[in-house]
Design an enzyme around this catalytic site. Structure first.
Site, short mmCIF file in Angstrom:
data_model
loop_
_atom_site.label_atom_id
_atom_site.label_comp_id
_atom_site.label_asym_id
_atom_site.label_seq_id
_atom_site.Cartn_x
_atom_site.Cartn_y
_atom_site.Cartn_z
CD GLU A 274 4.75 39.87 36.33
OE1 GLU A 274 5.37 40.92 36.12
OE2 GLU A 274 3.61 39.66 35.92
CE LYS B 63 -8.04 29.10 21.69
NZ LYS B 63 -7.74 27.68 21.63
CG ASP C 176 -8.13 27.64 25.03
OD1 ASP C 176 -6.97 28.09 24.98
OD2 ASP C 176 -8.66 27.00 24.11
CG HIS D 112 8.43 43.96 39.49
ND1 HIS D 112 8.02 42.78 38.92
CD2 HIS D 112 7.32 44.71 39.64
CE1 HIS D 112 6.70 42.84 38.71
NE2 HIS D 112 6.26 44.01 39.15
#
Ligand SMILES: CC(C)(COP(=O)([O-])OP(=O)([O-])OC[C@H]1O[C@@H](n2cnc3c(N)ncnc32)[C@H](O)[C@@H]1OP(=O)([O-])[O-])[C@@H](O)C(=O)NCCC(=O)NCCSC(=O)C[C@@](C)(O)CC(=O)[O-]
Ligand SMILES: NC(=O)C1=CN([C@@H]2O[C@H](COP(=O)(O)OP(=O)(O)OC[C@H]3O[C@@H](n4cnc5c(N)ncnc54)[C@H](OP(=O)(O)O)[C@@H]3O)[C@@H](O)[C@H]2O)C=CC1
Length: 408
Positions: free
Chosen positions: A99, A228, A303, A403
């Protein structure tokens, strides 16, 4: 013959399974054979995926059916000025992302924090959890099981800790739903993120629970852990490291560097991160903590699926009036469940280990646990910088233009 062509032929002929190639060739040849097979079957060219910078054998604990590596650009931000319980001084923070504008934003936020004299950060709670679910006949057996567990914590700790020389059982929190009993085991896993360690240790303790109570294990993970998945229990009780970072930014710095005011940032935070998130039913009361956590996770071998848990961060921004009439900005982030390690998992891979070296945090700390605490504190300050910069851009209406310039 163990050349890639022959191995790929044998898989295509049904003579070998695709995950058995390491039994017939070295790891790099096996990966080349799989690439060849995929190239043939999909009509693609996997030259870039096959151009990786480490011995495939080093990744054996981390991946099956390897064909190469996904290369994500890595940059640095900082130095990150941290006064922490474990981290100290200035560190460059490696971040890997696709990004555009993210590192520029975090870098700007860190520059502001540095000029303001740095940020404080502390790990306030530490406990990696695993919560198996047991079946019982009904509520009477559930109560009997919970009772036995509460009276036998020492025996359960002995069983769990027999599987690890580093892990320590801290607590077991029971939850009952009808004929299901959930036991949420929490461990101090020192410098490991600890999910393998906690799972193996809990498996051993479960055998004792099954021997001594009417409960039967249904699943070693019963989702009260909760790993998760977005879950309120992690936001409230914590999981991994609960870490908070804060800084006071003088009003003139907010105006010079973020092109807005402390009042405007505080209002944007309240209406966006607090009220907007509440209205959306979000578990995350922040702007983009997951951006910094995700990029730091990719860079340092964490992770990446556990970015989910870090997204429950709460950001506060308050305008504080000084005696001289000017206004400072108090800024904080609280990450209730940041699951990080400096040993184990992906931290041993070459690029990830180098990134940990940049922070001076590769491997076990002295005392054990201090490196993972320091990593959590540094990531928290990175997240604080990201919040400051993005809220500044929103308050000054610079998000879209930033952006346009940097992100495409
Ligand atoms: C882009 C800026 C920083 C410009 O901001 P600016 O103030 O115009 O920039 P500047 O050129 O004056 O430079 C100021 C400082 O920014 C840094 N900086 C500036 N450029 C670079 C660069 N190329 N590489 C590295 N660092 C850079 C650097 O620290 C520099 O200081 P210096 O070192 O020059 O003294 C600002 O407008 C900004 O931060 N915008 C916000 C962008 C952002 O945070 N994006 C994150 C992703 S948004 C998203 O994914 C989540 C979202 C938005 O959907 C979540 C939500 O709903 O809120
Ligand atoms: N099993 C599961 O359910 C899940 C697994 N994972 C995966 O688990 C992995 C992470 O598990 P994790 O247990 O952290 O890592 P590892 O399984 O890689 O184990 C790390 C081991 O390092 C040893 N160690 C050496 N020095 C230290 C130290 N200073 N502090 C702590 N431990 C030390 C410990 O051995 P010892 O215990 O002998 O002391 C520890 O168990 C990741 O790959 C992740 O993707 C993720 C989610 C779920």
């Amino acid at each position: 013959m163990t050349d890639p062509e022959t191995l790929a032929d044998r898989v295509q002929e049904g003579d070998l399974r695709i995950h058995e190639l390491e039994d017939h060739a070295d790891h790099d040849t096996a990966a080349a054979a799989r690439r060849l097979l995929v190239e043939r079957e999909s009509g693609t060219d996997l030259e870039a995926i096959g151009d990786y910078a480490f011995d495939a054998e080093r990744a054996e604990p981390n991946i099956e059916n390897m064909i190469g590596a996904a290369q994500v650009p890595m940059g640095v931000v900082g130095p990150v000025p941290v006064d922490g319980g474990a981290a100290d001084g200035d560190h460059y923070l490696p971040l890997a992302t696709t990004e555009g504008a993210l590192l520029a934003s975090v870098n700007r936020g860190l520059g502001v924090i540095r000029s303001a004299g740095g940020a404080d950060a502390r790990v306030t709670k530490n406990g990696m959890t695993r919560a198996p679910v047991f079946r019982v006949a009904g509520v009477a057996e559930a109560a009997e099981t919970v009772d036995w567990v509460s009276q036998n914590l020492e025996a359960l700790a002995e069983a769990a800790e027999s599987t690890t020389s580093h892990g320590e059982l801290l607590d077991i929190e029971p939850y009952v739903v009808g004929d299901s009993v959930y036991l949420r085991f929490a461990y101090d896993t020192k410098d490991a993120m600890g999910m393998n360690m906690a799972t193996i240790a809990t498996g051993e303790a479960c055998e004792l629970v099954e021997r001594e109570t009417p409960a039967s294990l249904v699943a070693l993970s019963g989702n009260m852990c909760s790993d998760k998945k977005p879950a309120a229990i992690n936001a409230v009780e914590g999981r991994g490291r609960s870490v908070t970072a804060d800084a006071v930014i003088p009003g003139e710095l907010v105006e010079d560097r973020l092109h807005t005011t402390a009042d405007a940032i505080a209002e944007a935070n309240t209406r966006k991160n607090l009220v907007g998130s509440a209205k959306a039913g979000s578990l995350g009361f922040n702007a983009h903590a997951a951006n910094v956590v995700g990029a730091a996770f990719l860079a340092t071998g964490q992770d990446e699926a556990q970015v989910v848990e870090a997204a429950n961060t709460i950001t506060t921004m308050d305008a504080r009036e000084r005696e001289d009439g000017t206004t400072d900005l108090y800024a904080s982030v609280s990450l209730a469940s940041l699951e990080v390690g400096t040993v184990g998992g992906g931290t041993k891979l070459p690029t990830q280990a180098e990134a940990l070296d940049v922070l001076g945090l590769r491997g076990g700390g002295d005392p054990p646990g201090s490196n993972a605490d320091a990593l959590a504190e540094i990531i928290a300050v990175g997240a604080l910088a990201g919040e400051l910069s993005l809220l500044g851009a929103l308050a000054s209406n610079h998000l879209a233009s930033a952006h346009e310039d940097l992100g495409r």
